[in-house]
Design a protein around this motif. Structure first.
Motif, PDB file in Angstrom:
ATOM      1  N   GLY A   1      11.282 -42.428 108.850  1.00 28.20           N
ATOM      2  CA  GLY A   1      11.802 -42.701 109.952  1.00 28.20           C
ATOM      3  C   GLY A   1      12.245 -41.288 110.644  1.00 28.20           C
ATOM      4  N   THR A   2      12.428 -41.687 112.006  1.00 32.33           N
ATOM      5  CA  THR A   2      13.004 -40.263 112.636  1.00 32.33           C
ATOM      6  C   THR A   2      14.466 -40.390 113.110  1.00 32.33           C
ATOM      7  N   VAL A   3      15.127 -39.534 113.637  1.00 27.03           N
ATOM      8  CA  VAL A   3      16.469 -39.484 114.145  1.00 27.03           C
ATOM      9  C   VAL A   3      16.340 -40.496 115.454  1.00 27.03           C
ATOM     10  N   GLU A   4      15.128 -40.394 116.121  1.00 27.89           N
ATOM     11  CA  GLU A   4      15.026 -41.267 117.330  1.00 27.89           C
ATOM     12  C   GLU A   4      14.884 -42.779 117.116  1.00 27.89           C
ATOM     13  N   ASP A   5      14.122 -42.868 116.039  1.00 25.08           N
ATOM     14  CA  ASP A   5      14.151 -44.482 115.591  1.00 25.08           C
ATOM     15  C   ASP A   5      15.548 -44.930 115.206  1.00 25.08           C
ATOM     16  N   THR A   6      16.678 -44.537 114.868  1.00 25.05           N
ATOM     17  CA  THR A   6      17.627 -44.817 114.784  1.00 25.05           C
ATOM     18  C   THR A   6      18.523 -44.835 115.990  1.00 25.05           C
ATOM     19  N   ALA A   7      18.349 -43.866 116.617  1.00 22.29           N
ATOM     20  CA  ALA A   7      19.061 -43.736 117.925  1.00 22.29           C
ATOM     21  C   ALA A   7      18.658 -44.969 119.039  1.00 22.29           C
ATOM     22  N   ASN A   8      17.253 -45.216 118.730  1.00 22.03           N
ATOM     23  CA  ASN A   8      16.585 -46.240 119.803  1.00 22.03           C
ATOM     24  C   ASN A   8      17.301 -47.840 119.326  1.00 22.03           C
ATOM     25  N   VAL A   9      17.639 -47.921 118.167  1.00 23.69           N
ATOM     26  CA  VAL A   9      18.244 -49.173 117.815  1.00 23.69           C
ATOM     27  C   VAL A   9      19.719 -49.057 118.293  1.00 23.69           C
ATOM     28  N   ALA A  10      20.160 -47.905 118.173  1.00 21.74           N
ATOM     29  CA  ALA A  10      21.714 -47.862 118.455  1.00 21.74           C
ATOM     30  C   ALA A  10      21.861 -48.050 120.265  1.00 21.74           C
ATOM     31  N   LEU A  11      20.840 -47.291 120.851  1.00 27.76           N
ATOM     32  CA  LEU A  11      20.918 -47.452 122.293  1.00 27.76           C
ATOM     33  C   LEU A  11      20.529 -48.904 122.694  1.00 27.76           C
ATOM     34  N   PHE A  12      19.722 -49.758 122.124  1.00 26.45           N
ATOM     35  CA  PHE A  12      19.631 -51.046 122.205  1.00 26.45           C
ATOM     36  C   PHE A  12      20.757 -51.794 122.268  1.00 26.45           C
ATOM     37  N   LEU A  13      21.536 -51.616 121.239  1.00 30.71           N
ATOM     38  CA  LEU A  13      22.756 -52.358 121.001  1.00 30.71           C
ATOM     39  C   LEU A  13      23.699 -52.054 122.105  1.00 30.71           C
ATOM     40  N   ALA A  14      23.846 -50.846 122.535  1.00 26.79           N
ATOM     41  CA  ALA A  14      24.674 -50.414 123.486  1.00 26.79           C
ATOM     42  C   ALA A  14      24.287 -50.658 124.898  1.00 26.79           C
ATOM     43  N   SER A  15      23.058 -51.081 125.044  1.00 28.50           N
ATOM     44  CA  SER A  15      22.854 -51.564 126.322  1.00 28.50           C
ATOM     45  C   SER A  15      22.897 -53.127 126.742  1.00 28.50           C
ATOM     46  N   GLU A  16      22.768 -53.335 127.783  1.00 31.29           N
ATOM     47  CA  GLU A  16      22.742 -54.924 128.153  1.00 31.29           C
ATOM     48  C   GLU A  16      21.551 -55.619 127.263  1.00 31.29           C
ATOM     49  N   LEU A  17      20.456 -55.014 127.119  1.00 30.51           N
ATOM     50  CA  LEU A  17      19.455 -55.821 126.350  1.00 30.51           C
ATOM     51  C   LEU A  17      20.214 -56.248 125.084  1.00 30.51           C
ATOM     52  N   GLY A  18      20.980 -55.627 124.379  1.00 28.21           N
ATOM     53  CA  GLY A  18      21.543 -56.162 123.187  1.00 28.21           C
ATOM     54  C   GLY A  18      23.120 -56.787 123.296  1.00 28.21           C
ATOM     55  N   SER A  19      23.381 -57.249 124.531  1.00 31.43           N
ATOM     56  CA  SER A  19      24.593 -57.794 124.677  1.00 31.43           C
ATOM     57  C   SER A  19      25.003 -58.945 124.143  1.00 31.43           C
ATOM     58  N   PHE A  20      24.116 -59.602 123.447  1.00 33.58           N
ATOM     59  CA  PHE A  20      24.485 -61.119 122.883  1.00 33.58           C
ATOM     60  C   PHE A  20      23.913 -61.033 121.265  1.00 33.58           C
ATOM     61  N   VAL A  21      24.029 -59.714 120.792  1.00 33.46           N
ATOM     62  CA  VAL A  21      23.817 -59.293 119.401  1.00 33.46           C
ATOM     63  C   VAL A  21      25.119 -59.018 118.955  1.00 33.46           C
ATOM     64  N   THR A  22      25.386 -59.524 118.029  1.00 31.18           N
ATOM     65  CA  THR A  22      26.649 -59.200 117.188  1.00 31.18           C
ATOM     66  C   THR A  22      27.011 -59.556 115.811  1.00 31.18           C
ATOM     67  N   GLY A  23      27.727 -58.751 115.054  1.00 29.92           N
ATOM     68  CA  GLY A  23      27.854 -59.448 113.562  1.00 29.92           C
ATOM     69  C   GLY A  23      26.850 -59.056 112.894  1.00 29.92           C
ATOM     70  N   LEU A  24      25.690 -58.198 113.041  1.00 26.27           N
ATOM     71  CA  LEU A  24      24.644 -57.948 112.324  1.00 26.27           C
ATOM     72  C   LEU A  24      24.618 -56.622 111.460  1.00 26.27           C
ATOM     73  N   TYR A  25      23.991 -56.741 110.367  1.00 24.47           N
ATOM     74  CA  TYR A  25      23.655 -55.487 109.841  1.00 24.47           C
ATOM     75  C   TYR A  25      22.027 -55.104 110.332  1.00 24.47           C
ATOM     76  N   ILE A  26      21.744 -54.177 110.736  1.00 23.28           N
ATOM     77  CA  ILE A  26      20.618 -53.843 111.094  1.00 23.28           C
ATOM     78  C   ILE A  26      19.577 -52.671 110.557  1.00 23.28           C
ATOM     79  N   PRO A  27      18.890 -52.987 109.364  1.00 25.89           N
ATOM     80  CA  PRO A  27      18.464 -51.737 108.910  1.00 25.89           C
ATOM     81  C   PRO A  27      17.218 -51.020 109.495  1.00 25.89           C
ATOM     82  N   VAL A  28      17.164 -49.792 109.604  1.00 25.77           N
ATOM     83  CA  VAL A  28      16.182 -49.237 110.432  1.00 25.77           C
ATOM     84  C   VAL A  28      15.540 -48.039 109.398  1.00 25.77           C
ATOM     85  N   CYS A  29      14.589 -48.938 108.714  1.00 23.03           N
ATOM     86  CA  CYS A  29      13.804 -48.424 107.343  1.00 23.03           C
ATOM     87  C   CYS A  29      12.440 -48.635 107.373  1.00 23.03           C
TER      88      CYS A  29
END
Length: 88
Positions: free
Chosen positions: A54-82
């Motif tokens: 993986g790259t740093v960008e792979d992890t950052a992309n998941v964090a960006l998704f969660l921080a955006s409106e696209l991830g606004s209905f995602v909560t309480g999850l463990y998300i492995p970026v592996c």
């Protein structure tokens, strides 16, 4: 951590706040490149279903998704970026 994340997600959900865990697998940082030879990097990559480290960008992309409106209905999850490595 997962229990804490889920409890916090329940606690602050009423305020439209989401809480998740982003957990990166092996990530090709400068430190990893310095410690692992190219051959070892390739060997490790072959153990990952997506056949790459993986790259740093792979992890950052998941964090960006969660921080955006696209991830606004995602909560309480463990998300492995592996790259699927946790399936093994």
């Amino acid at each position: 951590m997962l229990g804490f994340t889920r409890n916090l997600a329940i606690e602050v959900g009423q305020y439209n706040i989401t809480v998740n865990i982003v957990s990166p697998g092996l990530t090709l940082t400068a430190e990893v490149q310095a410690r692992l030879s190219p051959e070892e990097q390739e060997r490790r990559a072959q153990q990952i279903p997506l056949r790459r480290i993986g790259t740093v960008e792979d992890t950052a992309n998941v964090a960006l998704f969660l921080a955006s409106e696209l991830g606004s209905f995602v909560t309480g999850l463990y998300i492995p970026v592996c790259g699927g490595q946790v399936m093994e």
